[in-house]
Design an enzyme around this catalytic site. Structure first.
Site, mmCIF file in Angstrom:
data_model
loop_
_atom_site.group_PDB
_atom_site.id
_atom_site.type_symbol
_atom_site.label_atom_id
_atom_site.label_comp_id
_atom_site.label_asym_id
_atom_site.label_seq_id
_atom_site.Cartn_x
_atom_site.Cartn_y
_atom_site.Cartn_z
ATOM 1 C CB ALA A 3 -0.936 -0.004 1.205
ATOM 2 N N GLY A 4 2.143 1.147 0.282
ATOM 3 C CA GLY A 4 2.976 2.336 0.438
ATOM 4 C C GLY A 4 3.258 3.030 -0.883
ATOM 5 N NE ARG A 8 12.369 4.809 1.848
ATOM 6 C CZ ARG A 8 12.337 3.800 2.734
ATOM 7 N NH1 ARG A 8 13.424 3.455 3.386
ATOM 8 N NH2 ARG A 8 11.203 3.143 2.956
ATOM 9 N N GLY A 72 1.297 3.181 8.032
ATOM 10 C CA GLY A 72 2.416 2.337 8.462
ATOM 11 C C GLY A 72 2.135 0.853 8.340
ATOM 12 N N GLY A 95 5.848 -6.130 0.013
ATOM 13 C CA GLY A 95 5.759 -6.126 -1.452
ATOM 14 C C GLY A 95 6.981 -5.584 -2.152
ATOM 15 C CG ASP A 96 9.694 -2.957 -0.098
ATOM 16 O OD1 ASP A 96 9.523 -3.956 0.634
ATOM 17 O OD2 ASP A 96 10.101 -1.858 0.332
ATOM 18 N N GLY A 133 15.718 -2.251 9.757
ATOM 19 C CA GLY A 133 15.490 -2.430 11.184
ATOM 20 C C GLY A 133 16.433 -3.506 11.693
ATOM 21 C CD GLU A 150 12.027 0.026 11.464
ATOM 22 O OE1 GLU A 150 12.206 0.419 10.312
ATOM 23 O OE2 GLU A 150 11.989 -1.182 11.760
ATOM 24 C CG ASN A 373 13.890 -14.420 -54.256
ATOM 25 O OD1 ASN A 373 14.788 -14.757 -53.497
ATOM 26 N ND2 ASN A 373 13.900 -13.279 -54.928
HETATM 27 C C1 UD1 Z 1 10.596 -2.033 6.772
HETATM 28 C C2 UD1 Z 1 10.757 -2.402 8.252
HETATM 29 C C3 UD1 Z 1 12.239 -2.596 8.550
HETATM 30 C C4 UD1 Z 1 12.798 -3.698 7.646
HETATM 31 C C5 UD1 Z 1 12.547 -3.359 6.178
HETATM 32 C C6 UD1 Z 1 12.879 -4.561 5.321
HETATM 33 C C7 UD1 Z 1 8.876 -1.317 9.372
HETATM 34 C C8 UD1 Z 1 8.450 -0.195 10.262
HETATM 35 N N1 UD1 Z 1 10.182 -1.363 9.070
HETATM 36 O O1 UD1 Z 1 11.198 -0.773 6.585
HETATM 37 O O2 UD1 Z 1 12.403 -2.988 9.907
HETATM 38 O O3 UD1 Z 1 14.181 -3.838 7.882
HETATM 39 O O4 UD1 Z 1 11.157 -3.063 5.944
HETATM 40 O O5 UD1 Z 1 12.803 -4.272 3.961
HETATM 41 O O6 UD1 Z 1 8.061 -2.136 9.007
HETATM 42 N N2 UD1 Z 1 3.360 -0.567 3.426
HETATM 43 C C9 UD1 Z 1 1.988 -0.647 3.463
HETATM 44 N N3 UD1 Z 1 1.300 0.272 4.171
HETATM 45 C C10 UD1 Z 1 1.897 1.272 4.862
HETATM 46 C C11 UD1 Z 1 3.299 1.360 4.825
HETATM 47 C C12 UD1 Z 1 4.015 0.416 4.111
HETATM 48 O O7 UD1 Z 1 1.399 -1.536 2.865
HETATM 49 O O8 UD1 Z 1 1.172 2.076 5.489
HETATM 50 C C13 UD1 Z 1 4.111 -1.558 2.633
HETATM 51 C C14 UD1 Z 1 4.975 -0.917 1.564
HETATM 52 O O9 UD1 Z 1 4.256 -0.804 0.342
HETATM 53 C C15 UD1 Z 1 6.152 -1.859 1.469
HETATM 54 C C16 UD1 Z 1 6.225 -2.516 2.851
HETATM 55 O O10 UD1 Z 1 4.992 -2.230 3.490
HETATM 56 O O11 UD1 Z 1 5.937 -2.854 0.498
HETATM 57 C C17 UD1 Z 1 7.380 -1.990 3.679
HETATM 58 O O12 UD1 Z 1 7.290 -0.583 3.842
HETATM 59 P P1 UD1 Z 1 8.546 0.363 3.735
HETATM 60 O O13 UD1 Z 1 8.101 1.757 3.904
HETATM 61 O O14 UD1 Z 1 9.307 0.047 2.505
HETATM 62 O O15 UD1 Z 1 9.389 -0.084 5.018
HETATM 63 P P2 UD1 Z 1 10.952 0.099 5.266
HETATM 64 O O16 UD1 Z 1 11.226 1.507 5.637
HETATM 65 O O17 UD1 Z 1 11.711 -0.484 4.150
HETATM 66 CA CA CA Z 2 11.133 -1.274 2.147
#
Ligand code: UD1
Ligand code: CA
Length: 459
Positions: A3-4, A8, A72, A95-96, A133, A150, A373
Site C-alpha cells: 500500500a505504500g 524514496r 504504516g 511487497g518490495d 530495522g 528501526e 523469393n
Molecule cells: C521495513 C521495516 C524494517 C525492515 C525493512 C525490510 C517497518 C516499520 N520497518 O522498513 O524494519 O528492515 O522493511 O525491507 O516495518 N506498506 C503498506 N502500508 C503502509 C506502509 C508500508 O502496505 O502504510 C508496505 C509498503 O508498500 C512496502 C512494505 O509495506 O511494500 C514496507 O514498507 P517500507 O516503507 O518500505 O518499510 P521500510 O522503511 O523499508
Molecule cells: Ca522497504
C-alpha cells in the site's frame, strides 16, 4: 503489503509496480507466496494507487484489502483484521522484497509452528545493514527476540548489529490481534510500525523468535533506485546461472538481460549484449548473436539470429535465419528455414517455409507462401490512409527487386513479377507481371548534347 507510496524512489509510479527481473516487485512476491498457499488465501494490501496495483496483479487470483490512508506497516495489518479472522496463522511479506523464495517462506512457517511462537521474524545477516530495522536477540545464541529497532531510532551500538529485519514474519493471528491496538505512532514517521509488535508481544509474555535466511540476498528490499538495480542484477545473475546449468552458453552473462520467465533450450548460444524478455521461448541449438532485443517471441530449434535484430510478439520456426538488423513486429511468423535479412521489417506477416526476404523490405499484413523469393526493396503498401489491407503471395512466386504491392492484391502460385513493378491488380498463376514504364533509349542523345555545348564554347 503493497500500500505504500515509495517516496524514496522519487517516482510517479507506485513502488511495488517498479520492475526487477522484467516484472513488478509485487508480482515476484505474489509468485513466491502462491507457491506456498493457494492464491485465494493470499491478500494483497493495497492503498497508494490501489487500482493500478490491483490491475497489475489481478490475474494471479489473490484477494485485496484496501488500506486508506496508509499509516504504516502495523496499520496495514490492522486493516486486514477481518480478512484474517478465519485463519490461525498468517505470514506477512513486504511487497518490495522480491527475492524471497517459497522454500524460505515454508521454512519460516515450519520454524514458527515448531516454536509455537506468537511472532517469528525472518532475518538476514547483511555486511551493510544500513537502512534496515535491527533485530535485538536476547543473546547471540538465543532464538528469542527482545525487539526490532528501526535505523532512525537505533543507538550507535545497535547500528553495529548486522542482523536485520527482512519484513517477512509469521504471526499467530489471535495473539497478534489481541495486542495490535497497543501499537503507537510515536516515532520518526508518525506511523504504526509492525516491527514494534516484537517488543509488545514480549512484554505480554508471548514468544517472539527469529530465524535467519540462509541466503542473505533473499531479504533485500528495494526502497531506492540503487537498491532496485542491485536486486535486478541478483535476479539476472541467478537466471543466467540457471540457464548455464541447463546447458545454455551465455558469453559475458553480465551484459545480457534475460527475464525471469524466459525459457531457452540446451546447446543454444547467447552472445554478449543480448536481451531476451517477457515470455520469450528459444529452442535448442540456436545462436543469438550480439545486440538483439527479443520480446515475447517464440523461436524454435536451430534458428540463427544475426546481430542487431528487434523482435516483438513473433514466432520463428526451426532453422530460420533472421538478421542482421531485421525488425519483426507483432504478428510476424517466419516459417521453417525461411530467411529475413538486412533491414527487413515485418508486421502481421507470415513468411512460408523456405521463403526469403533478404534485403531492405517492408512486409506488412502479408501472407506469403512457401519458396517465395521477395526481392530487395519490396514494399507491401498495406495502408490506404484509412484502412489496412492484405497482400497474398502464393507458393513459389518470384517478386523482383523494388516491387510495390498495393494491397489488397493477390499474386497466385508460381507467378513472376518483373523488377521495379507497381502491382495494383491480382496476378494469375504462373504468369509474368510487369508494372512499370517501358524503358526508352535515345541513341546518340548524349553525344549531340556534348557537341552542342562545345559549339557554344562551353566545356
Ligand atoms: C521495513 C521495516 C524494517 C525492515 C525493512 C525490510 C517497518 C516499520 N520497518 O522498513 O524494519 O528492515 O522493511 O525491507 O516495518 N506498506 C503498506 N502500508 C503502509 C506502509 C508500508 O502496505 O502504510 C508496505 C509498503 O508498500 C512496502 C512494505 O509495506 O511494500 C514496507 O514498507 P517500507 O516503507 O518500505 O518499510 P521500510 O522503511 O523499508
Ligand atoms: Ca522497504
Amino acid at each position: 503489503m503493497a500500500a505504500g507510496k515509495g517516496t524514496r524512489l522519487k517516482s510517479k509510479h507506485p513502488k511495488v509496480l517498479h520492475e526487477v527481473g522484467g516484472k513488478p516487485l509485487l508480482a515476484h512476491v505474489i509468485a513466491a507466496a502462491t507457491q506456498v498457499v493457494p492464491a485465494q488465501d493470499v491478500y494483497a494490501i493495497i492503498g497508494h494507487e490501489a487500482e493500478r496495483v490491483r490491475q497489475a496483479v489481478a490475474s494471479s487470483g489473490v484477494k485485496f484489502v484496501e488500506q486508506k490512508p496508509q499509516k504504516g506497516t502495523g496499520h496495514a495489518l490492522m486493516v486486514a483484521r477481518d480478512a484474517l479472522s478465519g485463519y490461525d496463522q498468517v505470514i506477512v511479506l513486504y511487497g518490495d522484497a522480491p527475492l524471497i523464495t517459497p522454500a524460505t517462506i515454508t521454512h519460516l512457517r515450519d520454524f514458527h509452528a515448531a516454536k509455537r511462537a506468537a511472532m517469528t521474524i525472518l532475518t538476514g545477516r547483511l555486511s551493510d545493514p544500513t537502512g534496515y530495522g535491527r533485530v535485538l536477540r536476547k543473546n547471540s545464541k538465543s532464538d528469542e527476540v527482545q525487539a526490532i529497532v528501526e535505523e532512525k531510532a537505533a543507538t550507535p551500538a545497535q547500528k553495529k548489529i548486522h542482523e536485520i529485519n527482512s519484513g517477512t514474519y509469521a504471526f499467530a493471528v489471535a495473539r497478534l490481534f489481541r495486542h495490535i491496538d497497543k501499537l503507537s505512532a510515536d516515532n520518526a514517521h508518525a506511523e504504526f510500525y509492525l516491527t514494534d509488535m516484537a517488543a509488545i508481544l514480549r512484554k505480554a509474555k508471548e514468544r517472539v523468535v527469529a530465524v535467519a535466511a540462509t541466503d542473505p540476498n533473499e531479504v533485500l528490499g528495494g526502497n531506492t533506485r540503487a537498491e532496485l538495480v542491485e536486486i535486478d542484477q541478483h535476479l539476472r545473475f541467478a537466471k543466467c546461472q540457471r540457464l548455464l546449468h541447463d546447458g545454455v552458453t551465455i558469453f559475458y552473462p553480465q551484459t545480457c538481460v534475460i527475464d525471469a520467465d524466459v525459457m531457452i533450450g540446451a546447446d543454444t548460444v547467447i552472445e554478449p549484449f543480448v536481451q531476451i524478455l517477457g515470455n520469450s521461448r528459444v529452442g535448442s541449438d540456436c545462436r543469438i548473436r550480439s545486440y538483439s532485443v527479443i520480446r515475447n517471441t517464440i523461436i524454435a530449434d536451430g534458428v540463427l539470429v544475426l546481430p542487431g535484430c528487434i523482435m516483438d510478439d513473433s514466432h520463428i520456426e526451426k532453422n530460420a535465419v533472421v538478421g542482421p538488423y531485421s525488425r519483426l513486429r507483432p504478428g510476424s511468423e517466419i516459417g521453417e528455414g525461411a530467411h529475413v535479412g538486412n533491414f527487413v521489417e515485418t508486421k502481421k506477416t507470415r513468411l512460408g517455409k523456405g521463403s526469403k526476404a533478404n534485403h531492405l523490405s517492408y512486409l506488412g499484413d502479408a501472407e506469403i507462401g512457401e519458396g517465395v523469393n521477395v526481392g530487395a526493396g519490396t514494399i507491401t503498401c498495406n495502408y490506404d490512409g484509412l484502412q489496412k489491407h492484405t497482400t497474398v503471395i502464393e507458393d513459389g512466386v518470384f517478386v523482383g527487386s523494388d516491387t510495390t504491392l498495393v494491397a489488397p492484391v493477390r499474386v497466385a502460385k508460381g507467378a513472376y513479377i518483373g523488377a521495379a513493378s507497381c502491382i495494383t491488380d491480382d496476378v494469375p498463376e504462373d504468369s509474368l507481371a510487369i508494372g512499370r514504364a517501358r524503358q526508352i533509349v535515345k541513341e546518340g542523345w548524349m553525344k549531340q548534347k556534348r557537341e552542342a555545348r562545345a559549339k557554344a564554347g562551353k566545356t
